[in-house]
Design a protein around this motif. Structure first.
Motif, mmCIF file in Angstrom:
data_model
loop_
_atom_site.group_PDB
_atom_site.id
_atom_site.type_symbol
_atom_site.label_atom_id
_atom_site.label_comp_id
_atom_site.label_asym_id
_atom_site.label_seq_id
_atom_site.Cartn_x
_atom_site.Cartn_y
_atom_site.Cartn_z
ATOM 1 N N GLY A 75 0.805 -1.168 0.050
ATOM 2 C CA GLY A 75 -0.077 0.029 -0.154
ATOM 3 C C GLY A 75 0.856 1.175 0.158
ATOM 4 N N ARG A 76 0.032 2.254 -0.337
ATOM 5 C CA ARG A 76 0.809 3.568 -0.191
ATOM 6 C C ARG A 76 0.466 4.314 0.982
ATOM 7 N N LEU A 77 1.260 4.614 2.102
ATOM 8 C CA LEU A 77 0.848 5.204 3.342
ATOM 9 C C LEU A 77 1.529 6.606 3.217
ATOM 10 N N ASN A 78 0.816 7.788 3.898
ATOM 11 C CA ASN A 78 1.532 9.131 4.041
ATOM 12 C C ASN A 78 2.521 9.071 4.785
ATOM 13 N N THR A 79 3.729 9.814 4.358
ATOM 14 C CA THR A 79 4.861 10.113 5.151
ATOM 15 C C THR A 79 5.063 11.402 5.726
ATOM 16 N N ASP A 80 4.083 12.095 5.691
ATOM 17 C CA ASP A 80 4.069 13.357 6.405
ATOM 18 C C ASP A 80 2.521 13.710 6.783
ATOM 19 N N HIS A 81 2.497 14.230 8.162
ATOM 20 C CA HIS A 81 1.237 14.597 8.643
ATOM 21 C C HIS A 81 0.322 15.370 7.912
ATOM 22 N N SER A 121 -3.811 3.999 -2.234
ATOM 23 C CA SER A 121 -3.720 2.828 -3.159
ATOM 24 C C SER A 121 -3.256 1.649 -2.601
ATOM 25 N N TYR A 122 -3.812 0.411 -2.756
ATOM 26 C CA TYR A 122 -3.542 -0.831 -2.100
ATOM 27 C C TYR A 122 -3.481 -1.997 -3.197
ATOM 28 N N ALA A 123 -2.746 -2.982 -3.188
ATOM 29 C CA ALA A 123 -2.650 -4.198 -4.099
ATOM 30 C C ALA A 123 -2.399 -5.448 -3.211
ATOM 31 N N ALA A 124 -2.727 -6.532 -3.901
ATOM 32 C CA ALA A 124 -2.437 -7.813 -3.301
ATOM 33 C C ALA A 124 -2.027 -8.673 -4.407
ATOM 34 N N TYR A 177 -4.320 -7.864 -7.863
ATOM 35 C CA TYR A 177 -5.404 -7.120 -7.710
ATOM 36 C C TYR A 177 -4.885 -5.826 -7.185
ATOM 37 N N GLY A 178 -5.332 -4.619 -7.870
ATOM 38 C CA GLY A 178 -5.161 -3.433 -7.559
ATOM 39 C C GLY A 178 -6.423 -2.599 -7.221
ATOM 40 N N ASP A 179 -6.352 -1.665 -6.161
ATOM 41 C CA ASP A 179 -7.289 -0.705 -5.964
ATOM 42 C C ASP A 179 -6.800 0.704 -5.630
ATOM 43 N N HIS A 180 -7.140 1.590 -6.470
ATOM 44 C CA HIS A 180 -6.434 2.950 -6.299
ATOM 45 C C HIS A 180 -7.457 3.981 -6.610
ATOM 46 N N GLU A 181 -7.159 5.175 -5.770
ATOM 47 C CA GLU A 181 -7.853 6.493 -6.045
ATOM 48 C C GLU A 181 -6.898 7.092 -6.922
ATOM 49 N N VAL A 182 -7.255 7.728 -8.050
ATOM 50 C CA VAL A 182 -6.466 8.642 -8.963
ATOM 51 C C VAL A 182 -6.866 9.980 -8.908
ATOM 52 N N ASP A 183 -5.987 10.716 -8.400
ATOM 53 C CA ASP A 183 -6.157 12.260 -8.685
ATOM 54 C C ASP A 183 -7.055 12.729 -9.978
ATOM 55 N N THR A 184 -6.528 12.502 -10.998
ATOM 56 C CA THR A 184 -7.012 12.925 -12.201
ATOM 57 C C THR A 184 -7.989 12.028 -12.923
ATOM 58 N N VAL A 234 -7.953 -2.979 -10.813
ATOM 59 C CA VAL A 234 -7.414 -3.896 -11.788
ATOM 60 C C VAL A 234 -6.862 -5.169 -11.502
ATOM 61 N N VAL A 235 -7.190 -6.034 -12.261
ATOM 62 C CA VAL A 235 -7.152 -7.447 -12.122
ATOM 63 C C VAL A 235 -6.112 -7.783 -13.102
ATOM 64 N N SER A 236 -4.981 -8.629 -12.751
ATOM 65 C CA SER A 236 -4.079 -9.148 -13.592
ATOM 66 C C SER A 236 -3.692 -10.600 -13.531
#
Length: 324
Positions: free
Chosen positions: A157-163, A170-173, A188-195, A201-203
């Motif tokens: 996953g993608r975790l914040n590195t700044d408060h 974004s997470y994946a398995a 499997y990927g599950d994302h929030e995309v800014d744009t 996504v299943v691969s």
């Protein structure tokens, strides 16, 4: 490099650190790159990379360490080319920093001495490649992997590195099963995309290595939803095959990515062939040539000037690579 390793090992020993090891390795390459698009079609490329790997073990059997790579391109500045910190044991392996996205269970090899990006077309929807495609960052910074026998499973996953960081989630398995000379995998990927909004996504992955022939393939299917609720689909797939005869390896790769109209993304297809000759002692000379075709982009370079038009790039490279 060997002298540096000996000196480093001696330094660690005199510091009295039990069960600790530090290793230094390196690689370098130099050659020419050709691209039919752009004002300068032929460019010189040189790269040097130094990698530091450190590992240790606690009294209770916890293994830990880090690896970091530093690269210099074309005699420029030194850049951090990924740093990872890890700990492992009977519970599995936990990594932080520049980690693998769990849905990228396996990848495809590229063509050429530095890479002509034939594989990138097939990998457009997995790992952090989707982020590159839509102009946002989906790189993960924490990964947990557990392996038992022929099965390995990962989550990342993608975790914040700044408060103050309000980055999108974004997470994946992923899971991989190895058998004999082959493997199959599911990601499997599950994302929030800014744009964009959201992307799921299943691969599927598969590969086999029999005698002197190695083949790997992958397929990805994405469901995308815009902020306004509109739904779109995307697919990407590719294959890579290599044949090794003594010191010579011949390879080919083909890939394709398709996106529903309205996403503002460009359909692409790519095909390339390459050859590499192992000279021994860590030296390899290799070359490749590829054609990459983009369709339906309003901002294509070259002669394509409107949506629905197409542009084809010819890419090639040749050079030598060294490992130390």
């Amino acid at each position: 490099m060997k002298n540096i390793l000996i000196a480093t090992t001696a330094l660690v020993a005199t510091a009295g650190i039990a069960h600790a090891e530090v290793a230094v390795s390196g690689s370098a390459k130099a050659g020419l790159i050709y691209n039919s698009e752009g004002s300068t079609t032929v460019k010189l490329l040189s790269k040097a990379n130094v990698a530091f790997d450190a590992s240790g073990e606690s009294d209770g059997g916890l293994q830990f360490g880090f690896n970091t790579n530093h690269i210099v391109t074309n005699n420029g500045s030194v850049d951090n080319d990924d740093t990872t910190v890890f700990m492992s044991g009977a519970f599995g392996k936990l990594s932080f920093g520049a980690v693998a996205e769990a849905d990228e269970v396996a990848g495809l090899s590229d063509i050429g001495f530095d890479g002509l990006d034939v594989d990138d077309v097939a990998e457009a929807l997995v790992g952090d490649e989707l982020g590159d495609l839509v102009g946002t960052s989906l790189g993960h910074n924490v990964n947990y992997t557990y392996a038992t026998g022929p099965i390995s499973a990962s989550i990342s996953g993608r975790l914040n590195t700044d408060h103050a960081d309000a980055g999108k989630s974004s997470y994946a398995a992923g899971v991989k099963y190895s058998f004999g000379q082959g493997y199959v995998g599911l990601g499997y990927g599950d994302h929030e995309v800014d744009t964009l909004g959201t992307a799921k996504v299943v691969s599927l992955f598969g590969g086999v290595n029999v005698d002197n022939i190695k083949v790997s393939a992958m397929y990805s299917d994405a469901n995308l939803k815009s902020v306004g609720g509109a739904k779109f689909g995307a697919k990407a797939y590719g294959i890579n095959a290599a044949y090794t005869m003594d010191a010579l390896t011949l390879s080919m790769g083909a890939s394709k990515a398709n996106f529903d109209a309205g996403l503002g993304l460009v359909d692409q297809s790519a095909f390339g062939i390459g050859a590499a000759y192992n000279m021994g002692g860590g030296a390899t000379v290799s070359a490749g040539i590829a054609r990459v075709k983009s369709v339906g982009d309003e901002n294509l370079s070259g002669t394509a000037a409107k949506a629905g038009a197409s542009a084809t790039e010819t890419r090639a490279d040749v050079g030598v690579s060294f490992s130390f």
